[in-house]
Write a protein that holds these residues in place. Structure first.
Motif, mmCIF file in Angstrom:
data_model
loop_
_atom_site.group_PDB
_atom_site.id
_atom_site.type_symbol
_atom_site.label_atom_id
_atom_site.label_comp_id
_atom_site.label_asym_id
_atom_site.label_seq_id
_atom_site.Cartn_x
_atom_site.Cartn_y
_atom_site.Cartn_z
ATOM 1 N N ASP A 109 0.802 -1.219 0.000
ATOM 2 C CA ASP A 109 0.000 0.000 0.000
ATOM 3 C C ASP A 109 0.838 1.273 0.000
ATOM 4 O OD1 ASP A 109 -2.724 -1.213 0.349
ATOM 5 O OD2 ASP A 109 -1.765 -1.989 2.174
ATOM 6 N N GLU A 110 1.912 1.280 0.784
ATOM 7 C CA GLU A 110 2.684 2.507 0.964
ATOM 8 C C GLU A 110 4.179 2.197 1.050
ATOM 9 O OE1 GLU A 110 1.045 4.612 4.352
ATOM 10 O OE2 GLU A 110 -0.955 4.653 3.450
ATOM 11 N N ARG A 165 2.135 6.695 -1.390
ATOM 12 C CA ARG A 165 1.073 5.717 -1.601
ATOM 13 C C ARG A 165 1.356 5.059 -2.939
ATOM 14 N NH1 ARG A 165 -2.760 9.073 -1.438
ATOM 15 N NH2 ARG A 165 -3.186 8.826 0.761
#
Length: 180
Positions: free
Chosen positions: A133-134, A178
């Motif tokens: 995700d990040e 992100r």
């Protein structure tokens, strides 16, 4: 469900470990950082590669600073490996499938915001799975010239990142992204 965050300190030339997995270069670039303190509080579990798990902790032997986040974090970890140790390791699960390891790490996070991914190859596998995700990169002002790259994928693949946050400390320049 906990987000998967690949967090890493890297050299200005893109290496997260020196030759042979050497992490000793890192110690002079670590230090107090309120944003990292917030992150540590939100990490419920680690998803770690075998090389990172068995690797060179820059603070090995220092009971005050040894371990994840300079010894500031304690919790469950899931290690992605095809060669688990013969003896059990406290609060550590060994799995050989990335999808199963991601699920186990998210379950182990216990409702906290993040599973922190440690290890370039594990991060790449999570990205290929569509689970990452990040990404948080802390860039230290040093060239290593050789070692383990932040991200490497044979044949190259562009991965879009959207910056969420950026800040500086006396020792690093940090960017949080992100994955898009």
């Amino acid at each position: 469900m906990a987000k998967l965050l690949y967090s890493v300190t890297m050299s200005a030339d893109g290496f997260i470990a020196g030759p042979g997995g050497d992490m000793s270069w890192l110690t002079e670039h670590l230090g107090a950082d309120p944003v990292m303190d917030e992150l540590i509080a939100g990490v419920g579990a680690l998803l770690v590669g075998a090389r990172t798990f068995g690797g060179d902790d820059p603070h090995r032997g220092d009971p005050e600073r040894e371990g994840a986040f300079e010894g500031e974090w304690d919790g469950p970890q899931v290690v992605l490996t095809h060669r688990p140790p013969a003896q059990p390791v406290t609060r550590t699960t060994f799995l050989d499938d990335v999808r199963t390891a991601v699920e186990a790490a998210r379950d182990a996070a216990g409702g906290k915001e993040y599973v922190n991914v440690l290890g370039a190859d594990v991060a790449r596998q999570c990205l290929e799975l569509g689970a990452l995700d990040e990404v948080l990169t802390c860039v230290a002002p040093v060239f290593l010239g050789d070692g383990t790259r932040l991200f490497e994928r044979p044949g190259g693949t562009r991965v879009g990142l959207e910056r969420i946050r950026q800040w500086h400390t006396p020792r690093t320049t940090n960017s949080w992204y992100r994955v898009v």
